[in-house]
Motif scaffolding. Structure first.
Motif, mmCIF file in Angstrom:
data_model
loop_
_atom_site.group_PDB
_atom_site.id
_atom_site.type_symbol
_atom_site.label_atom_id
_atom_site.label_comp_id
_atom_site.label_asym_id
_atom_site.label_seq_id
_atom_site.Cartn_x
_atom_site.Cartn_y
_atom_site.Cartn_z
ATOM 1 N N LEU A 92 0.656 -1.218 -0.218
ATOM 2 C CA LEU A 92 0.037 -0.112 0.053
ATOM 3 C C LEU A 92 0.929 1.067 0.031
ATOM 4 O O LEU A 92 0.204 2.308 -0.289
ATOM 5 N N GLY A 93 2.077 1.185 0.475
ATOM 6 C CA GLY A 93 2.966 2.233 0.250
ATOM 7 C C GLY A 93 3.193 2.674 1.825
ATOM 8 O O GLY A 93 2.301 2.412 2.983
ATOM 9 N N PRO A 94 4.011 3.811 2.164
ATOM 10 C CA PRO A 94 4.212 4.117 3.444
ATOM 11 C C PRO A 94 3.118 4.935 4.240
ATOM 12 O O PRO A 94 2.765 4.476 5.267
ATOM 13 N N LYS A 95 2.177 5.649 3.354
ATOM 14 C CA LYS A 95 1.185 6.231 4.276
ATOM 15 C C LYS A 95 0.068 5.197 4.478
ATOM 16 O O LYS A 95 -0.327 5.339 5.748
ATOM 17 N N ARG A 96 -0.633 4.649 3.513
ATOM 18 C CA ARG A 96 -1.618 3.628 3.672
ATOM 19 C C ARG A 96 -0.941 2.613 4.635
ATOM 20 O O ARG A 96 -1.858 2.082 5.415
ATOM 21 N N GLY A 97 0.215 2.155 4.506
ATOM 22 C CA GLY A 97 0.746 1.043 5.178
ATOM 23 C C GLY A 97 0.735 1.433 6.627
ATOM 24 O O GLY A 97 0.469 0.692 7.626
ATOM 25 N N LEU A 98 1.285 2.546 7.100
ATOM 26 C CA LEU A 98 1.199 3.107 8.404
ATOM 27 C C LEU A 98 -0.179 3.273 8.993
ATOM 28 O O LEU A 98 -0.464 2.716 10.121
ATOM 29 N N ILE A 99 -1.306 3.516 8.403
ATOM 30 C CA ILE A 99 -2.735 3.457 8.747
ATOM 31 C C ILE A 99 -3.196 2.213 9.067
ATOM 32 O O ILE A 99 -3.658 1.703 10.013
ATOM 33 N N ALA A 100 -2.717 1.317 8.150
ATOM 34 C CA ALA A 100 -3.424 -0.116 8.260
ATOM 35 C C ALA A 100 -2.533 -0.772 9.597
ATOM 36 O O ALA A 100 -3.229 -1.456 10.288
ATOM 37 N N GLY A 101 -1.467 -0.704 9.229
ATOM 38 C CA GLY A 101 -0.596 -1.561 10.413
ATOM 39 C C GLY A 101 -0.687 -0.977 11.913
ATOM 40 O O GLY A 101 -1.054 -1.724 12.797
ATOM 41 N N GLY A 102 -0.990 0.637 12.010
ATOM 42 C CA GLY A 102 -1.072 1.065 13.071
ATOM 43 C C GLY A 102 -2.242 1.111 13.712
ATOM 44 O O GLY A 102 -2.781 0.621 14.910
ATOM 45 N N LEU A 103 -3.360 1.497 13.047
ATOM 46 C CA LEU A 103 -4.632 1.450 13.385
ATOM 47 C C LEU A 103 -5.142 -0.081 13.615
ATOM 48 O O LEU A 103 -6.000 -0.533 14.654
ATOM 49 N N GLY A 104 -4.886 -1.148 12.792
ATOM 50 C CA GLY A 104 -5.210 -2.432 13.181
ATOM 51 C C GLY A 104 -4.772 -3.078 14.218
ATOM 52 O O GLY A 104 -5.301 -3.601 15.043
ATOM 53 N N ALA A 105 -3.481 -2.740 14.767
ATOM 54 C CA ALA A 105 -2.853 -3.067 16.031
ATOM 55 C C ALA A 105 -3.581 -2.362 17.143
ATOM 56 O O ALA A 105 -3.738 -2.919 18.149
ATOM 57 N N TYR A 106 -3.822 -0.968 16.982
ATOM 58 C CA TYR A 106 -4.545 -0.463 17.964
ATOM 59 C C TYR A 106 -6.022 -1.091 18.409
ATOM 60 O O TYR A 106 -6.265 -1.428 19.561
ATOM 61 N N LEU A 107 -6.656 -1.274 17.423
ATOM 62 C CA LEU A 107 -8.169 -2.111 17.438
ATOM 63 C C LEU A 107 -7.849 -3.368 18.057
ATOM 64 O O LEU A 107 -8.629 -3.917 18.910
ATOM 65 N N ALA A 108 -6.969 -3.837 17.559
ATOM 66 C CA ALA A 108 -6.612 -5.409 18.326
ATOM 67 C C ALA A 108 -6.379 -5.219 19.664
ATOM 68 O O ALA A 108 -6.771 -6.027 20.522
ATOM 69 N N GLY A 109 -5.645 -4.198 20.179
ATOM 70 C CA GLY A 109 -5.457 -4.208 21.684
ATOM 71 C C GLY A 109 -6.872 -3.760 22.240
ATOM 72 O O GLY A 109 -7.093 -4.314 23.369
ATOM 73 N N ILE A 110 -7.616 -3.089 21.765
ATOM 74 C CA ILE A 110 -8.932 -2.583 22.241
ATOM 75 C C ILE A 110 -9.772 -3.703 22.188
ATOM 76 O O ILE A 110 -10.510 -4.018 23.350
ATOM 77 N N LEU A 111 -9.876 -4.451 21.279
ATOM 78 C CA LEU A 111 -10.676 -5.721 21.324
ATOM 79 C C LEU A 111 -10.113 -6.898 22.141
ATOM 80 O O LEU A 111 -10.896 -7.568 23.125
ATOM 81 N N ALA A 112 -8.848 -7.076 22.346
ATOM 82 C CA ALA A 112 -8.317 -8.215 23.397
ATOM 83 C C ALA A 112 -8.522 -7.949 24.794
ATOM 84 O O ALA A 112 -8.990 -8.607 25.520
ATOM 85 N N TYR A 113 -8.257 -6.557 25.252
ATOM 86 C CA TYR A 113 -8.027 -6.080 26.519
ATOM 87 C C TYR A 113 -8.458 -4.842 26.942
ATOM 88 O O TYR A 113 -8.186 -4.378 28.019
ATOM 89 N N GLY A 114 -9.166 -3.974 25.956
ATOM 90 C CA GLY A 114 -9.703 -2.826 26.197
ATOM 91 C C GLY A 114 -8.496 -1.949 26.280
ATOM 92 O O GLY A 114 -8.581 -0.710 27.112
ATOM 93 N N GLY A 115 -7.488 -2.150 25.699
ATOM 94 C CA GLY A 115 -6.256 -1.126 25.686
ATOM 95 C C GLY A 115 -6.626 -0.012 24.972
ATOM 96 O O GLY A 115 -6.059 0.021 23.561
ATOM 97 N N TRP A 116 -6.425 1.234 25.361
ATOM 98 C CA TRP A 116 -6.487 2.412 24.550
ATOM 99 C C TRP A 116 -5.549 3.460 25.201
ATOM 100 O O TRP A 116 -5.549 4.590 24.431
ATOM 101 N N GLY A 117 -4.826 3.491 26.269
ATOM 102 C CA GLY A 117 -4.122 4.484 27.032
ATOM 103 C C GLY A 117 -2.898 4.535 26.219
ATOM 104 O O GLY A 117 -2.580 4.227 25.354
ATOM 105 N N LEU A 118 -2.131 5.380 27.139
ATOM 106 C CA LEU A 118 -0.718 5.806 26.502
ATOM 107 C C LEU A 118 -0.036 4.717 26.159
ATOM 108 O O LEU A 118 0.880 4.686 25.275
#
Length: 260
Positions: free
Chosen positions: A67-93
């Motif tokens: 996808l390239g750097p920009k879209r890759g950054l969005i996909a990789g980062g947002l996907g991992a963040y949502l994974a943490g929220i779904l797994a254990y409610g992780g949304w803090g710093l």
């Protein structure tokens, strides 16, 4: 003088944007879903949500390269963040440091940049078959491997044998070269790809360890308790991503998913 018809060019541009958008959404959802499962099944005993077997590293690598750097950054980062929220409610710093920053910057953006800087061909010199049956067979083998890893990780979880519980799933991942044994991979590009995997995994593990330090651990405890397992899991999983790139990049380019 007749003006050139810009409609076909506009429609082509719109179509490319639509394909890129849908591909980005697909990677976000896939990383979030698989990541939540891995965080639940193979979570580090010393760091909530830190997975010693991070299968999405393969998808994050592919997202950055395709996808390239920009879209890759969005996909990789947002996907991992949502994974943490779904797994254990992780949304803090701490979760932001360990998930979207480590997942987006290190696991997706960095390989996107390094593949281009080092001029690594993501097909690794392979010429995958255009026969739909061959493509489906390769995809089927990959899905079977991932399912086997998830089942084995789930089966080992109740044994409470610490880090040794992650050895069988990691060993199973090492069977990837046999699963994709039909690929004729060019050595120079694959070696560079492997070096990239090691580098991005080390950076990701360091960022994850820093997140644990922010959460109250010492550097020694964070590096030994979280960083080592993080590095190992990301490295092996991202190598799986290299084989997936070799098997599917040509088809992704034809579909307009992978940038040239």
């Amino acid at each position: 003088m007749k003006q050139p018809d810009i409609q076909p060019q506009y429609r082509q541009s719109l179509e490319k944007t639509s394909i890129a958008f849908h591909a980005t959404v697909f990677f976000i959802v896939s990383i979030a879903a698989i990541g939540a499962i891995m965080m639940t099944l193979t979570s580090s005993p010393t760091a909530k949500g830190a997975s010693f077997l991070w299968i999405p590293a393969a998808l994050q690598l592919m997202a950055g390269v395709w996808l390239g750097p920009k879209r890759g950054l969005i996909a990789g980062g947002l996907g991992a963040y949502l994974a943490g929220i779904l797994a254990y409610g992780g949304w803090g710093l701490v979760d932001i440091i360990m998930n979207p920053i480590a997942g987006g910057l290190a696991n997706s953006l960095l390989p996107a940049i390094m593949f281009r800087f080092l001029r690594v061909d993501p097909t690794f010199g392979t010429h995958s078959s255009s026969d739909p049956k061959d493509i489906l067979r390769a995809a089927g083998r990959m899905v079977s491997l991932l399912c086997a890893i998830l089942i084995l990780a789930f089966a080992m979880q109740p044994l409470n044998i610490g880090l040794w519980g992650y050895v069988p799933p990691l060993a199973l991942l090492l069977l990837t070269p046999l699963i994709f044994r039909g690929l004729h991979i060019r050595g120079r590009d694959f070696i560079l790809g492997f070096i990239i995997c090691v580098c991005v995994s080390a950076v990701s593990a360091f960022i994850g360890s820093y997140g644990q330090v922010v959460g109250g651990q010492t550097w020694q405890a964070a590096l030994l308790g979280t960083g080592m397992g993080w590095f190992l899991g990301d490295t092996v999983s991202s190598v799986l991503g290299l084989y997936m790139l070799a098997a599917f990049t040509e088809r992704a380019r034809e579909a307009g998913i992978a940038v040239s």
